[in-house]
Write a protein that holds these residues in place. Structure first.
Motif, mmCIF file in Angstrom:
data_model
loop_
_atom_site.group_PDB
_atom_site.id
_atom_site.type_symbol
_atom_site.label_atom_id
_atom_site.label_comp_id
_atom_site.label_asym_id
_atom_site.label_seq_id
_atom_site.Cartn_x
_atom_site.Cartn_y
_atom_site.Cartn_z
ATOM 1 N N GLU A 133 0.380 4.532 14.502
ATOM 2 C CA GLU A 133 1.809 4.795 14.575
ATOM 3 C C GLU A 133 2.632 3.557 14.242
ATOM 4 N N ASP A 134 2.088 2.385 14.478
ATOM 5 C CA ASP A 134 2.854 1.155 14.244
ATOM 6 C C ASP A 134 3.188 0.948 12.776
ATOM 7 N N VAL A 135 2.207 1.165 11.874
ATOM 8 C CA VAL A 135 2.450 0.781 10.477
ATOM 9 C C VAL A 135 2.036 1.825 9.449
ATOM 10 N N PHE A 136 1.274 2.853 9.858
ATOM 11 C CA PHE A 136 0.796 3.817 8.874
ATOM 12 C C PHE A 136 1.534 5.149 8.925
ATOM 13 N N ILE A 159 0.853 -1.183 0.000
ATOM 14 C CA ILE A 159 0.000 0.000 0.000
ATOM 15 C C ILE A 159 0.888 1.232 0.000
ATOM 16 N N ASP A 160 0.707 2.080 -0.993
ATOM 17 C CA ASP A 160 1.442 3.334 -1.101
ATOM 18 C C ASP A 160 0.800 4.353 -0.163
ATOM 19 N N LEU A 161 1.548 4.784 0.844
ATOM 20 C CA LEU A 161 1.039 5.711 1.859
ATOM 21 C C LEU A 161 1.380 7.161 1.555
ATOM 22 N N GLY A 162 2.065 7.404 0.431
ATOM 23 C CA GLY A 162 2.459 8.761 0.085
ATOM 24 C C GLY A 162 3.788 9.142 0.702
ATOM 25 N N ASP A 163 4.450 10.127 0.120
ATOM 26 C CA ASP A 163 5.745 10.626 0.612
ATOM 27 C C ASP A 163 6.781 9.521 0.711
ATOM 28 N N GLY A 164 6.702 8.531 -0.172
ATOM 29 C CA GLY A 164 7.677 7.458 -0.186
ATOM 30 C C GLY A 164 7.465 6.374 0.856
ATOM 31 N N LYS A 165 6.399 6.473 1.632
ATOM 32 C CA LYS A 165 6.130 5.491 2.686
ATOM 33 C C LYS A 165 5.246 4.372 2.133
ATOM 34 N N GLN A 204 -1.515 -17.888 12.400
ATOM 35 C CA GLN A 204 -0.687 -18.740 13.263
ATOM 36 C C GLN A 204 0.311 -17.906 14.052
ATOM 37 N N SER A 205 0.821 -16.863 13.396
ATOM 38 C CA SER A 205 1.742 -15.936 14.062
ATOM 39 C C SER A 205 1.832 -14.677 13.209
ATOM 40 N N LEU A 206 2.355 -13.619 13.803
ATOM 41 C CA LEU A 206 2.443 -12.333 13.116
ATOM 42 C C LEU A 206 3.694 -11.600 13.566
ATOM 43 N N LYS A 207 4.360 -10.992 12.617
ATOM 44 C CA LYS A 207 5.439 -10.059 12.905
ATOM 45 C C LYS A 207 5.039 -8.676 12.395
ATOM 46 N N VAL A 208 5.232 -7.666 13.248
ATOM 47 C CA VAL A 208 4.997 -6.280 12.868
ATOM 48 C C VAL A 208 6.337 -5.573 12.866
ATOM 49 N N ASN A 209 6.697 -5.064 11.714
ATOM 50 C CA ASN A 209 7.996 -4.409 11.551
ATOM 51 C C ASN A 209 9.141 -5.329 11.986
ATOM 52 N N ARG A 210 9.002 -6.596 11.553
ATOM 53 C CA ARG A 210 10.021 -7.653 11.741
ATOM 54 C C ARG A 210 10.094 -8.198 13.160
ATOM 55 N N LYS A 211 9.212 -7.723 14.047
ATOM 56 C CA LYS A 211 9.240 -8.187 15.427
ATOM 57 C C LYS A 211 7.983 -8.995 15.732
ATOM 58 N N ALA A 212 8.142 -10.059 16.525
ATOM 59 C CA ALA A 212 7.002 -10.895 16.895
ATOM 60 C C ALA A 212 5.931 -10.059 17.584
ATOM 61 N N TRP A 213 4.664 -10.343 17.215
ATOM 62 C CA TRP A 213 3.535 -9.545 17.702
ATOM 63 C C TRP A 213 2.529 -10.472 18.358
ATOM 64 N N ALA A 214 2.073 -10.120 19.569
ATOM 65 C CA ALA A 214 1.215 -11.041 20.308
ATOM 66 C C ALA A 214 -0.136 -10.442 20.690
ATOM 67 N N GLN A 215 -0.459 -9.243 20.222
ATOM 68 C CA GLN A 215 -1.774 -8.681 20.519
ATOM 69 C C GLN A 215 -2.565 -8.572 19.226
ATOM 70 N N ASN A 216 -3.884 -8.617 19.341
ATOM 71 C CA ASN A 216 -4.725 -8.693 18.144
ATOM 72 C C ASN A 216 -5.132 -7.324 17.612
ATOM 73 N N TRP A 217 -4.340 -6.326 17.889
ATOM 74 C CA TRP A 217 -4.574 -4.985 17.388
ATOM 75 C C TRP A 217 -3.247 -4.257 17.282
ATOM 76 N N LEU A 218 -3.251 -3.206 16.503
ATOM 77 C CA LEU A 218 -2.083 -2.339 16.401
ATOM 78 C C LEU A 218 -2.575 -0.907 16.243
ATOM 79 N N THR A 219 -1.663 0.034 16.130
ATOM 80 C CA THR A 219 -2.051 1.440 16.069
ATOM 81 C C THR A 219 -1.571 2.077 14.775
#
Length: 757
Positions: free
Chosen positions: A725-728, A682-688, A708-723
């Motif tokens: 700031e985390d990815v957008f 997903i192109d977020l604009g401004d090169g992001k 089965q598992s999830l990594k957010v920004n290459r780190k293991a993630w254990a909660q079923n939500w994010l913010t």
């Protein structure tokens, strides 16, 4: 009805040929969702374009909301339409109709039959009339181009009918009316004029649209006509006609000797001079029809479709993806520089149908995909408040209305604020606009005959009860819907007040955001479950049947039942879980929504229900229930939407399902479920960018979709939500491992419930 690419339909087009991977418009089916109540607009337009050029079909007893119907006769091909709406039709103005033969009474409500099946693609529309005329359409942002091919040897005509609008047959008093106008044909053959109209779904008072048209062929004759009552059309010899009332219709008839006729038309909300400037600038004389189509395809690819890329090769999924992206960008309309109401240096967007439909997930995706345009839209909302007095919950023909529940522009502003929209937004003014909604009852004028108790045009009509009692009595229509939504609106004020350092206001509005609880009757039961939001008055709660209490404008619940509205205040979800009896009961209750057929995917108040399992740590059930809805209720055919598109609301719900996240409006929270594709960028604009990958699934979201598992920004993630700031905010990565069975991969905190703390 399959989409036909314009280069397979038109001969002689010189295209800048893109590879299949680059020309993402090949995956867009402009007829998807145009039937079965979806009401998608299949004609030619640009992203947020003022011109939406398409057919107007007339079939007695059937409203053509976007102009299009699969059956009926052509009453015209007009420049202005809405996208995917219900309620009642709007626009169908600045119309032309090609006719064959000698026309003695042109203003006699002429219609012509359709011959065969209409065809279309991005930036292009084609139809054949029963008189043998081939009609082709394309558009720029503020001008349109028609190409007519008539049968050889025929008398060829084009009728301009200033009084033409889309009619309504529903009997709700929402039909549009022609109020008067003028038309002048000049010596060089071009024509200019204006029409004034009123009403439509938002019950707008008089509004005027200006037009300027050219033919690239020289007419053998042109005549202006008037028609009053049943007297028939009367030719006017001087080439200029006007009408001060709708009782006298006006129009013009152009006759040609050529069998191919090109027509170019500009529109403006300001003046005929500006309409002429729009067409001269965007589709000047000598412009090839094919180049307008090419430019439209290029603009859609560059500005919209390329915002999401995937490695998938499954055409069904690609068609759903890119068609949904397309339809979510038809409105609001960017009318910057075309605002007849006031002069301002701020952007101006209108045609909002409606924030009641859009605030749950559409505006959040607009910010992700179009951050520049979204900031402009936020600035426009605030500027509307500056000059009209209230933020719009809906707006068309430059007037606010109708407000179905709460003042949900408050939710939009709060969502933008907490997600960091700043730029040129004046947030002090934005907050003042929200306070106006929260504290000042709007005047009840004009009175809505379907809900006469209080204003449906803007603001919060039921504020007197909300402020004085902390709940809303049945003296106000849609009382429970309004209470549930006013609580969400007040939570939005809390969020912005907190950010601006207004601590007293923040405390007040946080407390008010809990007042939905005053409608909670713990003793109301249905299907073995206790506790629902219900109507109430000073004597206490009013019993209802949650399986049957869904209603309309004059009822306690609007377009959904208490089974739906009892879940809507997600800012207070932790407390709601307690009221319902705890996590286990919540799971059972949500399961019942789906197993007993209560869930209604056509209705926005239920949009969030498949994802609420995340709040009780059953992310696997959010995945399975939302996937069943997405795969079962959305299809690649003309009836492929479960209900009205509602300006792209249905399409954005589907897009979030494909992405694997669901936004919680007014918070920075996104609930995690499961993506469809092995790879999505997903192109977020401004090169992001946000890069989403999955392994272990089937690559199309049909099976093996449990996380089965999830990594957010290459780190293991254990909660079923994010913010946000985390990815957008700065971009990021989501790496899903998927599988055929559910596993307990979450061990972190549950999603936030700020009002429950």
């Amino acid at each position: 009805m399959p989409t036909m690419r314009y280069f397979t339909i038109l001969t002689g087009l010189t295209l800048f040929l893109l590879s299949a991977a680059e020309d993402l418009s090949q995956h867009v089916d402009v007829f998807m969702g145009s039937e079965g109540g979806g009401n998608d607009f299949p004609g030619a337009t640009r992203p947020f374009g003022m011109v939406k050029l398409g057919p107007d079909l007339l079939q007695s007893g059937t409203d053509a909301y976007s102009g299009y119907l699969p059956t009926g006769e052509f009453s015209g091909f007009s420049m202005m339409h809405e996208q995917g709406t219900g309620g009642a039709p709007k626009y169908g103005t600045v119309s032309q109709l090609p006719l064959v033969g000698n026309i003695s009474d042109p203003l006699s409500n002429i219609t012509v039959a359709r011959d065969g099946t209409d065809q279309g693609s991005v930036g292009y529309y084609k139809a054949q009339t029963g008189q043998g005329v081939e009609v082709e359409l394309s558009a720029s942002s503020r001008a349109g181009i028609y190409r007519y091919n008539y049968p050889i040897g025929s008398v060829t005509n084009v009728l301009i009918d200033v009084s033409h609008v889309l009619p309504s047959f529903r009997g709700q008093g929402l039909g549009q009316n022609y109020k008067g106008g003028n038309l002048t044909i000049f010596q060089d053959g071009h024509y200019e004029g204006q029409g004034t109209y009123d009403n439509g779904w938002n019950e707008a008072p008089d509004w005027t649209i200006y037009f300027c048209g050219h033919f690239d062929s020289t007419a053998t004759s042109n005549k202006t006509y008037t028609a009053a009552g049943s007297a028939g059309s009367v030719e006017q010899p001087d080439g200029e006609v006007s009408s001060s009332s709708g009782s006298t219709r006006i129009g013009g008839l152009f006759t040609f000797s050529d069998t191919e006729v090109i027509s170019r038309v500009g529109i403006s909300w300001i003046s005929t001079e500006q309409a002429c400037d729009n067409v001269d600038r965007e589709i000047p004389k000598g412009t090839k029809f094919a180049s307008v189509v090419d430019d439209a395809v290029s603009e859609w690819n560059t500005k919209v479709l390329s915002k999401i890329k995937t490695t998938s090769t499954d055409e069904t999924s690609l068609s759903l993806l890119y068609t949904s992206l397309y339809f979510m960008h038809l409105i609001p309309t960017n009318q910057t520089g075309e605002n007849p109401g006031w002069k301002s240096n701020e952007p101006y967007y209108q045609d909002i149908f409606t924030f009641w439909d859009l605030f749950r997930c559409s505006t959040a995706l607009m910010q992700v995909l179009q951050p520049t345009a979204y900031e402009e839209q936020i600035r426009s909302l605030i500027d509307i408040w500056r000059h009209d007095g209230y933020l719009p919950d809906a707006r068309s023909s430059n007037y606010n209305g109708r407000t179905q529940g709460g003042s949900n522009a408050d939710n939009i502003l709060a969502d933008a604020y907490v997600k960091g929209v700043r730029g040129q937004v004046n947030w002090q003014d934005g907050y003042r606009a929200m306070v106006e909604d929260a504290e000042i009852t709007p005047a009840n004028y004009p009175v809505d005959p379907m809900a006469s108790d209080s204003s449906t045009h803007q603001g919060r009509g039921a504020l007197p009860d909300w402020l004085n009692l902390g709940y809303i009595t049945p003296r106000f229509s849609r009382a429970v819907t309004r209470a549930v939504e006013y609580a969400c609106n007040d939570f939005g004020l809390y969020q912005v007040a907190s950010g601006l350092g207004k601590e007293d206001d923040a405390r007040k509005y946080l407390n008010r955001s809990r007042n939905w609880r005053n409608h909670w009757n713990p003793n109301q039961t249905s299907l073995g479950f206790s506790g629902f939001v219900v109507p109430r008055n000073a004597d206490g709660f009013i019993a209802t049947d949650p399986l049957k209490d869904g209603g309309y404008w004059g009822d306690p619940y609007y377009e959904a039942s208490s089974w739906a509205y009892s879940w809507n205040d997600v800012h207070d979800m932790k407390h709601l879980v307690e009221l319902m009896g705890g996590a286990e009961t919540v799971v059972q209750r949500l399961d019942t929504v789906f197993s007993k057929g209560i869930f209604d995917s056509t209705n926005e108040p239920m949009f969030n229900l498949p994802y609420l399992y995340n709040y009780v740590d059953r992310q696997d059930l959010s995945v399975s229930q939302s996937r069943k809805v997405a795969k079962g209720d959305y299809h690649t055919d003309p009836s492929g939407l479960p209900g009205n598109s509602d300006a792209g609301a249905m399409q954005t719900w589907l897009l979030w399902n494909m992405i694997g996240l669901y936004p919680i409006t007014g918070q920075t929270t996104f609930l995690i479920h499961s993506p469809w594709f092995e790879s999505m960028t997903i192109d977020l604009g401004d090169g992001k960018k946000l890069e989403i990958t999955s392994t272990g699934g089937d690559g199309n979201g049909d099976s093996d979709y449990y996380v089965q598992s999830l990594k957010v920004n290459r780190k293991a993630w254990a909660q079923n939500w994010l913010t946000w700031e985390d990815v957008f905010a700065d971009g990021g990565t989501l790496e899903f491992e998927l599988g055929p069975t559910a596993v307990n991969w979450t061990s972190g905190a549950l999603p936030p419930s700020p009002a429950s703390e």
